[in-house]
Enzyme design. Structure first.
Site, PDB file in Angstrom:
ATOM      1  CG  ASP A 231      -1.947  -1.003   1.115  1.00  0.00           C
ATOM      2  OD1 ASP A 231      -2.509  -1.520  -0.061  1.00  0.00           O
ATOM      3  OD2 ASP A 231      -2.681  -1.446   2.185  1.00  0.00           O
ATOM      4  CB  ALA A 232       4.198   2.306   0.276  1.00  0.00           C
TER       5      ALA A 232
END
Length: 287
Positions: A231-232
């Site tokens: 999620d980055a």
């Protein structure tokens, strides 16, 4: 629709890049129909998207990449991606049990909004096979065991299918499984995910319920490219919606689903149009 060539490029900013590249196109009788550029003054980097018609272009399309490499890539130390608008991207959709994003993607596809092919839908559950059947798209299911003992086997099978179908990018339409490093490496900045909030935000299960318990006044959604760092990855699109004390967890969930559909579809649209350039874990989104 006339055939066009599309180039996305970035390099260190130097004088003459735009004039040299446009001269190359016009000297060879190409008609430029789109040009957008951006300079990151912090890093001194130049970014450009340019598109031109091939109808009267003197260089055969199979030789265009070779010419660009010889004339400009080495000279300016450019990173160049060349596409043709009549070569459709091939999109695989990964889903679990939530149908809202899947329905939205397939409805836009069937309505002709996107110049894309969708040869397969992949899931870890049988639940949404009926949706794929409605749109006449093959649906494949591979379930990962709770102890993850078959994860490598499942991912190998998925990779074989993606290769067989010549998939060029993947959309995770609320697919509730971690994507393996091998698949991420095979599709760098070509796996699009939708996250149910701004990143970082409420983590873990039932994010909208957490938001309701905190009394938030806005909810958000984020679409991003998947990287090995969970999620980055580079963010493509984000949006928000207002909520109030009158909302319940159920109404927040409904509003959140609407937001997820909109944000994901915007990200997919930009990717299909070849209007996204990634650099240093960020995206340049051309207009």
């Amino acid at each position: 629709m006339k055939p066009t060539a599309i180039v996305l490029l970035h390099c260190q900013d130097k004088p003459g890049i735009v004039s040299d590249f446009t001269k190359f196109i016009t000297d060879n009788k190409g008609n430029i129909i789109y040009l957008d550029q951006y300079v990151d003054r912090e890093d001194g980097m130049f970014f450009m998207r340019i598109e031109w018609e091939l109808e009267d272009f003197l260089i055969p399309r199979e030789k265009i990449g070779e010419f660009i490499d010889t004339l400009y890539t080495q000279r300016y130390q450019m990173n160049v991606n060349l596409y043709f608008n009549d070569v459709k991207p091939r999109m695989a959709i990964f889903v679990s049990r939530m149908s809202h994003c899947l329905y939205d993607l397939l409805a836009r596809y069937k309505a002709g909004e996107w110049n894309v092919d969708i040869p397969c839908i992949i899931s870890n559950h049988e639940d949404l096979r009926y949706v794929a059947d409605q749109f006449d798209i093959p649906y494949y299911v591979w379930s990962i065991s709770k102890d993850h003992s078959n994860r490598a086997e499942v991912e190998n099978a998925e990779m074989e299918l993606l290769k067989k179908e010549n998939i060029t990018f993947i959309v995770l339409a609320r697919y509730m499984q971690i994507i393996g490093d091998d698949m991420i490496a095979a599709f760098p900045h070509h796996i699009i995910n939708i996250h149910h909030s701004f990143l970082p935000a409420f983590v873990g299960a039932r994010p909208y319920h957490q938001a309701w318990e905190r009394g938030v006044k806005i909810i958000g959604a984020t679409s991003h490219y998947v990287t090995a760092d969970l999620d980055a990855g580079p963010i493509i699109e984000q949006d928000v919606m207002r909520v109030s004390h009158k909302d319940t967890p159920d109404t927040i969930v409904l509003k959140g689903k609407d937001l997820e559909k909109i944000v994901l579809s915007r990200a997919v649209t930009k990717h299909i149009q070849r209007k996204i350039l990634t650099y240093n874990n960020k995206t340049i989104i051309f207009s």
